[in-house]
Design a protein around this motif. Structure first.
Motif, PDB file in Angstrom:
ATOM      1  N   GLN A 480     -11.795  -1.535  -1.475  1.00 11.62           N
ATOM      2  CA  GLN A 480     -10.746  -0.679  -0.925  1.00 11.62           C
ATOM      3  C   GLN A 480      -9.361  -1.161  -1.343  1.00 11.62           C
ATOM      4  OE1 GLN A 480     -11.929   1.187   2.948  1.00 11.62           O
ATOM      5  NE2 GLN A 480     -13.130  -0.676   3.123  1.00 11.62           N
ATOM      6  N   THR A 481      -8.426  -0.239  -1.266  1.00 16.12           N
ATOM      7  CA  THR A 481      -7.054  -0.556  -1.599  1.00 16.12           C
ATOM      8  C   THR A 481      -6.188  -0.221  -0.392  1.00 16.12           C
ATOM      9  OG1 THR A 481      -5.320  -0.212  -3.250  1.00 16.12           O
ATOM     10  CG2 THR A 481      -6.638   1.706  -2.666  1.00 16.12           C
ATOM     11  N   ILE A 482      -5.120  -0.978  -0.175  1.00 15.41           N
ATOM     12  CA  ILE A 482      -4.446  -0.937   1.129  1.00 15.41           C
ATOM     13  C   ILE A 482      -2.967  -0.589   1.048  1.00 15.41           C
ATOM     14  CG2 ILE A 482      -6.075  -2.584   2.108  1.00 15.41           C
ATOM     15  CD1 ILE A 482      -4.034  -4.785   1.757  1.00 15.41           C
ATOM     16  N   GLU A 483      -2.519  -0.130  -0.118  1.00 13.65           N
ATOM     17  CA  GLU A 483      -1.086   0.103  -0.266  1.00 13.65           C
ATOM     18  C   GLU A 483      -0.582   1.236   0.620  1.00 13.65           C
ATOM     19  OE1 GLU A 483      -2.925   2.924  -3.147  1.00 13.65           O
ATOM     20  OE2 GLU A 483      -3.277   0.840  -2.569  1.00 13.65           O
ATOM     21  N   GLY A 484      -1.435   2.236   0.900  1.00 13.40           N
ATOM     22  CA  GLY A 484      -1.005   3.344   1.729  1.00 13.40           C
ATOM     23  C   GLY A 484      -0.591   2.904   3.115  1.00 13.40           C
ATOM     24  N   ALA A 485      -1.359   1.990   3.693  1.00 11.85           N
ATOM     25  CA  ALA A 485      -1.033   1.485   5.030  1.00 11.85           C
ATOM     26  C   ALA A 485       0.184   0.580   4.995  1.00 11.85           C
ATOM     27  CB  ALA A 485      -2.231   0.736   5.607  1.00 11.85           C
ATOM     28  N   LEU A 486       0.245  -0.324   4.030  1.00 13.09           N
ATOM     29  CA  LEU A 486       1.320  -1.320   4.023  1.00 13.09           C
ATOM     30  C   LEU A 486       2.651  -0.773   3.527  1.00 13.09           C
ATOM     31  CD1 LEU A 486      -0.586  -4.530   2.871  1.00 13.09           C
ATOM     32  CD2 LEU A 486      -0.150  -3.686   5.172  1.00 13.09           C
ATOM     33  N   SER A 487       2.627   0.362   2.835  1.00 12.33           N
ATOM     34  CA  SER A 487       3.890   0.934   2.359  1.00 12.33           C
ATOM     35  C   SER A 487       4.729   1.504   3.494  1.00 12.33           C
ATOM     36  CB  SER A 487       3.623   2.023   1.316  1.00 12.33           C
ATOM     37  OG  SER A 487       2.939   3.119   1.897  1.00 12.33           O
ATOM     38  N   THR A 488       4.167   1.603   4.685  1.00  8.77           N
ATOM     39  CA  THR A 488       4.942   2.104   5.833  1.00  8.77           C
ATOM     40  C   THR A 488       5.858   1.043   6.423  1.00  8.77           C
ATOM     41  OG1 THR A 488       3.243   1.507   7.467  1.00  8.77           O
ATOM     42  CG2 THR A 488       3.059   3.674   6.417  1.00  8.77           C
ATOM     43  N   LEU A 489       5.752  -0.192   5.942  1.00 13.13           N
ATOM     44  CA  LEU A 489       6.525  -1.300   6.506  1.00 13.13           C
ATOM     45  C   LEU A 489       7.700  -1.638   5.596  1.00 13.13           C
ATOM     46  CD1 LEU A 489       3.448  -3.488   7.464  1.00 13.13           C
ATOM     47  CD2 LEU A 489       4.875  -2.184   9.050  1.00 13.13           C
ATOM     48  N   PRO A 490       8.933  -1.355   6.006  1.00 10.09           N
ATOM     49  CA  PRO A 490      10.085  -1.667   5.149  1.00 10.09           C
ATOM     50  C   PRO A 490      10.287  -3.168   5.008  1.00 10.09           C
ATOM     51  CG  PRO A 490      10.801  -0.952   7.328  1.00 10.09           C
ATOM     52  CD  PRO A 490       9.328  -0.753   7.283  1.00 10.09           C
ATOM     53  N   GLY A 491      10.722  -3.581   3.821  1.00  7.71           N
ATOM     54  CA  GLY A 491      11.035  -4.988   3.597  1.00  7.71           C
ATOM     55  C   GLY A 491      10.170  -5.677   2.580  1.00  7.71           C
ATOM     56  N   ALA A 492       9.205  -4.968   2.014  1.00  8.96           N
ATOM     57  CA  ALA A 492       8.363  -5.542   0.956  1.00  8.96           C
ATOM     58  C   ALA A 492       8.421  -4.642  -0.268  1.00  8.96           C
ATOM     59  CB  ALA A 492       6.917  -5.674   1.418  1.00  8.96           C
ATOM     60  N   ARG A 493       8.497  -5.255  -1.432  1.00  9.90           N
ATOM     61  CA  ARG A 493       8.274  -4.509  -2.666  1.00  9.90           C
ATOM     62  C   ARG A 493       6.759  -4.415  -2.867  1.00  9.90           C
ATOM     63  NH1 ARG A 493      11.805  -8.720  -4.287  1.00  9.90           N
ATOM     64  NH2 ARG A 493      13.986  -8.067  -4.279  1.00  9.90           N
ATOM     65  N   LEU A 609       0.661  16.970 -10.036  1.00  6.20           N
ATOM     66  CA  LEU A 609      -0.613  16.498  -9.489  1.00  6.20           C
ATOM     67  C   LEU A 609      -0.475  14.993  -9.236  1.00  6.20           C
ATOM     68  CD1 LEU A 609      -3.655  16.908  -8.824  1.00  6.20           C
ATOM     69  CD2 LEU A 609      -4.128  16.373 -11.233  1.00  6.20           C
ATOM     70  N   ILE A 610      -0.728  14.577  -8.018  1.00  6.30           N
ATOM     71  CA  ILE A 610      -0.614  13.160  -7.652  1.00  6.30           C
ATOM     72  C   ILE A 610      -2.019  12.602  -7.516  1.00  6.30           C
ATOM     73  CG2 ILE A 610       0.281  11.527  -5.962  1.00  6.30           C
ATOM     74  CD1 ILE A 610       2.186  13.975  -5.154  1.00  6.30           C
ATOM     75  N   VAL A 611      -2.281  11.533  -8.218  1.00  6.26           N
ATOM     76  CA  VAL A 611      -3.624  10.958  -8.250  1.00  6.26           C
ATOM     77  C   VAL A 611      -3.554   9.472  -7.912  1.00  6.26           C
ATOM     78  CG1 VAL A 611      -5.685  10.551  -9.637  1.00  6.26           C
ATOM     79  CG2 VAL A 611      -4.289  12.597 -10.053  1.00  6.26           C
ATOM     80  N   HIS A 612      -4.320   9.068  -6.932  1.00  2.00           N
ATOM     81  CA  HIS A 612      -4.467   7.637  -6.662  1.00  2.00           C
ATOM     82  C   HIS A 612      -5.839   7.360  -6.066  1.00  2.00           C
ATOM     83  CE1 HIS A 612      -3.777   8.584  -2.470  1.00  2.00           C
ATOM     84  NE2 HIS A 612      -2.478   8.825  -2.639  1.00  2.00           N
ATOM     85  N   GLU A 613      -6.201   6.110  -6.094  1.00  3.47           N
ATOM     86  CA  GLU A 613      -7.524   5.697  -5.637  1.00  3.47           C
ATOM     87  C   GLU A 613      -7.639   5.713  -4.120  1.00  3.47           C
ATOM     88  OE1 GLU A 613     -10.311   1.668  -6.032  1.00  3.47           O
ATOM     89  OE2 GLU A 613      -8.484   1.899  -7.215  1.00  3.47           O
ATOM     90  N   ASP A 614      -6.551   5.458  -3.432  1.00  6.82           N
ATOM     91  CA  ASP A 614      -6.552   5.422  -1.969  1.00  6.82           C
ATOM     92  C   ASP A 614      -6.899   6.799  -1.408  1.00  6.82           C
ATOM     93  OD1 ASP A 614      -6.285   4.363   0.540  1.00  6.82           O
ATOM     94  OD2 ASP A 614      -4.110   4.078   0.440  1.00  6.82           O
ATOM     95  N   LYS A 615      -7.186   6.849  -0.137  1.00  5.13           N
ATOM     96  CA  LYS A 615      -7.539   8.108   0.519  1.00  5.13           C
ATOM     97  C   LYS A 615      -6.417   9.137   0.381  1.00  5.13           C
ATOM     98  CE  LYS A 615      -8.356   5.474   4.054  1.00  5.13           C
ATOM     99  NZ  LYS A 615      -8.616   4.214   3.340  1.00  5.13           N
ATOM    100  N   VAL A 616      -6.792  10.381   0.240  1.00  2.35           N
ATOM    101  CA  VAL A 616      -5.797  11.454   0.191  1.00  2.35           C
ATOM    102  C   VAL A 616      -5.086  11.536   1.534  1.00  2.35           C
ATOM    103  CG1 VAL A 616      -5.452  13.943  -0.014  1.00  2.35           C
ATOM    104  CG2 VAL A 616      -7.028  12.773  -1.556  1.00  2.35           C
ATOM    105  N   PHE A 617      -5.849  11.524   2.604  1.00  3.33           N
ATOM    106  CA  PHE A 617      -5.274  11.623   3.944  1.00  3.33           C
ATOM    107  C   PHE A 617      -4.461  10.366   4.248  1.00  3.33           C
ATOM    108  CE2 PHE A 617      -5.276  11.173   8.549  1.00  3.33           C
ATOM    109  CZ  PHE A 617      -4.920  12.456   8.952  1.00  3.33           C
ATOM    110  N   SER A 618      -3.170  10.530   4.439  1.00  2.00           N
ATOM    111  CA  SER A 618      -2.240   9.432   4.747  1.00  2.00           C
ATOM    112  C   SER A 618      -2.086   8.439   3.609  1.00  2.00           C
ATOM    113  CB  SER A 618      -2.651   8.689   6.037  1.00  2.00           C
ATOM    114  OG  SER A 618      -2.482   9.520   7.155  1.00  2.00           O
ATOM    115  N   GLY A 619      -2.529   8.788   2.422  1.00  2.00           N
ATOM    116  CA  GLY A 619      -2.326   7.907   1.281  1.00  2.00           C
ATOM    117  C   GLY A 619      -0.884   7.939   0.803  1.00  2.00           C
ATOM    118  N   PHE A 620      -0.549   7.042  -0.112  1.00  2.00           N
ATOM    119  CA  PHE A 620       0.829   6.966  -0.604  1.00  2.00           C
ATOM    120  C   PHE A 620       1.256   8.266  -1.279  1.00  2.00           C
ATOM    121  CE2 PHE A 620       4.152   5.699  -3.648  1.00  2.00           C
ATOM    122  CZ  PHE A 620       5.042   5.110  -2.754  1.00  2.00           C
ATOM    123  N   GLY A 621       0.306   8.984  -1.854  1.00  2.00           N
ATOM    124  CA  GLY A 621       0.626  10.242  -2.521  1.00  2.00           C
ATOM    125  C   GLY A 621       1.198  11.285  -1.588  1.00  2.00           C
TER     126      GLY A 621
END
Length: 677
Positions: A480-493, A609-621
């Motif tokens: 699994q990949t976790i960027e979708g969840a962690l991108s909601t937290l300001p302060g990290a690149r 068209l936005i494509v990423h490996e993470d889930k579509v629902f609530s994903g970074f896309g």
């Protein structure tokens, strides 16, 4: 070692102590009045009953040598360490000139970073991990001093306190963990926290750990305990727990009403045990001071409080226009490859080789660089994927080493070690796989808001590496990949390369930059032929700069990581089959995001068209789609579409993985449908 008692301690020292205790109590008792007057101090945790141990912590703290992590009840400790009444009140009133955070952090959190009195989180005892990290730096650089971290006894129930004490004893580090035991965690009595009446006894089996019990209500017992602890930590290079028995005279905080869970007998007992009044009686009984002398000291404290109060109230409030300051520091700017591209020919390198060689090059470039994690430095092995192979052999066991299987500890000590000196750069393998990173998210959160919370005074210079994503048949916890969840937290690149050269360039920029970076590695591409590229020496990729992997005019595909390769294949397929000209944008950097590149492409093609490996629902896309819809709607000839994983965990059997993760065929159908819209 000098012993303190009422008879032999010199009068000037006793006078200073009584003055500090009196002034501290006056501030403590005045704090609720500010809230009643709507002036501030909306969070106040009174320290009354902790007077002895807090005075002692501040007196033992040696400016220029020690680091101090006081917790939110440590008003007297901060005052005793040298902070002024005005500085304490500025924090309570959340003024712009508050040393702790300029009003960004909660009141009753006291810090003076230039003295190494650290700004800590409201998440109780998280600072223990930071303390261990600072002590690790002290040990490495041969610095004489200790780290003091304090909190209540209920905090010991937290797993990261165990991790911190375990790590400090394993690494033999000069940390003093002060447990201020007042018997309650808000309303929860100690008996509901642990079976041991003295919580420090939970750690009695730890090797290299000294435990000292003291009466935290008594000035002299507390001073002797803290002096002994400091000497032991420095001379023996080992951690110490000081367990101080205290009482809590008031409620936990101004949001608590202790009469709801404490009876009158208990309240009468704790009031009678008031350490300040006990100390005052001792000074009179042993004829060290007269009544008139003590009243004179009290009047002096009252005058200082009055002066400090007037100055603090007149101080400016924070300017709301600065709210966006200190979210992220300015990064390192590439010097040669300013846009993060190159056209070099030559021998291609795999992504795993590119990352490994870049790590080594940056360790040679900056001798104050460190790396640790799980399974990263074991003889000829360098993690599951051999990304760090050869690192320890070249740079030694003090710069590259294994950490316990404790993700919170890995991240928290990196935060702490980077506090010791801003020249330090740390790379951590936050977990064996990104899926295992969740225990560290609490410390990830700490890292993300340090810079903002400290009003720009400190930011962890840390790169967190995580092997991410699927397509390896790993199933749960390996795919699994976790960027979708962690991108909601300001302060990290957050960066996510797709090719070997970008992996090298983004890692170099991360390691040279000031600040906190999450560096996600698509592990399916580590040794993949399609991800291998020529990697120039000292290649650099700037943050927030996307790369157009394939130019086109009919459709914009916006992607990153593993799916970049599928998208390129699909674009070529569509061109061969139907003559469609599809543009593929490899984001590389998610935070900061290259909005300009996305928008320019959408203007040109009018379809996205936005494509990423993470889930579509609530994903970074989803954020990219919303951004295009809000700001580029007038350019669109079709609805923005997204392709990603379905909303389930990633299954282990290949049939499950193929059904869940996006693949070439799913991307092809979505792209063709948009092109034909």
């Amino acid at each position: 070692m000098k012993k303190y008692d009422i008879k032999s301690t010199d009068k000037e020292t006793l006078r200073k102590w009584y003055y500090l205790m009196t002034l501290g109590r006056m501030i403590d008792e005045k704090a609720p009045a500010y809230l009643l007057q709507s002036l501030g101090w909306s969070f106040h945790a009174p320290y009354a009953g902790h007077d002895g141990i807090q005075l002692a912590m501040g007196q033992v703290f040696t400016r220029g040598e020690d680091f101090f992590f006081p917790y939110y009840r440590d008003l007297l400790a901060a005052l005793s360490a040298g902070m002024t009444a005005e500085e304490i009140i500025l924090n309570g009133l959340s003024k712009a000139t508050d040393l702790t955070s300029g009003g960004r952090h909660m009141s009753n959190h006291f810090a003076k970073m230039e003295w190494n009195i650290q700004n800590i989180s409201s998440a109780t005892a998280t600072q223990d991990l930071h303390a261990v990290g600072v002590a690790r730096a002290m040990a490495y650089y041969g610095h004489k001093g200790v780290v003091i971290a304090s909190h209540g006894e209920s905090s010991v129930s937290e797993g990261f306190v165990y991790e911190a004490i375990n790590g400090a004893s394993t690494e033999q580090l000069p940390v003093i963990f002060v447990i201020e035991d007042n018997g309650f965690g808000i309303s929860v009595p100690k008996k509901d926290q642990t079976s041991n009446p003295k919580v420090a006894a939970n750690f009695s089996g730890f090797k290299n750990l000294k435990i000292i019990y003291c009466n935290g209500k008594d000035v002299f017992d507390s001073m002797n305990a803290m002096a002994e602890a400091r000497e032991h930590a420095i001379t023996k290079h080992n951690p110490v727990i000081v367990h101080a028995n205290c009482v809590r005279i008031g409620s936990h905080s101004n949001s608590d009403k202790h009469t709801l869970y404490r009876d009158e007998d208990e309240l009468a007992y704790v009031k009678a045990a008031d350490p300040l009044q006990k100390f005052r009686r001792m000074l009179l009984r042993y004829e060290r001071f007269t009544e008139d002398e003590l009243k004179k000291i009290e009047e002096e404290a009252k005058k200082e409080l009055s002066t400090a109060n007037k100055k603090a109230i007149a101080a400016p409030d924070p300017d709301a226009s600065t709210v966006l300051d200190y979210v992220l520091p300015e990064p390192y700017k590439p010097q040669v490859y300013v846009d993060g591209t190159h056209n070099l020919d030559g021998e291609k390198k795999t992504m795993v080789t590119a990352i490994n060689e870049t790590l080594k090059a940056e360790f040679r470039h900056n001798p104050d660089t460190f790396l640790w994690g799980q399974d990263v430095a074991n003889k000829d092995k360098g993690g599951v994927f051999n990304v760090t192979k050869g690192m320890q052999q070249e740079f030694g066991v003090k710069r590259v080493f294994n950490a316990p299987i404790a993700e919170d500890y890995i991240v928290g000590t990196a935060n702490g070690m980077s506090r010791f000196d801003p020249k330090i750069r740390i790379v951590i393998e936050g977990a064996e796989f990104a899926d295992y990173f969740w225990p560290a998210v609490e410390q990830y959160v700490e890292c993300t808001h340090e810079y903002w919370r400290n009003n720009g005074k400190f930011v962890p210079n840390v790169t967190v590496r995580l092997a991410s994503g699927g397509y390896i048949g790993g199933g749960l916890y390996h795919s699994q990949t976790i960027e979708g969840a962690l991108s909601t937290l300001p302060g990290a690149r957050i960066v996510y390369p797709s090719f070997a050269d970008d992996a090298a360039g983004l890692l170099r920029t991360s390691m040279r930059s000031k600040g906190f970076t999450l560096y996600l590695e698509p592990k399916a591409q580590y040794n993949a032929v399609e991800a291998a590229t020529v990697v120039p020496d000292d290649f650099e990729v700037p943050f927030g700069k996307a790369r157009i992997r394939r130019e086109g005019t009919d459709l914009s595909i916006i992607t990153y990581g593993n799916t970049t390769h599928f998208c390129l294949t699909v674009a070529d397929r569509l061109a061969k089959e139907s003559g469609w000209n599809v543009e593929v944008i490899d984001l590389r950097s998610l935070i900061p995001l290259d909005k300009e590149a996305i928008f320019e492409s959408v203007k040109k093609t009018s379809k996205a068209l936005i494509v990423h490996e993470d889930k579509v629902f609530s994903g970074f896309g989803a954020e990219i789609a919303a951004m295009i819809g809000e700001e580029m709607f007038r350019y669109l000839d079709a609805p923005v579409q997204r392709v990603g994983s379905i909303f389930t965990p990633v299954g282990f059997h290949p049939n499950f993985e193929k059904a869940i993760l996006p693949g070439e065929e799913r991307i092809y159908k979505a792209a063709k449908s948009l092109l034909e819209y």
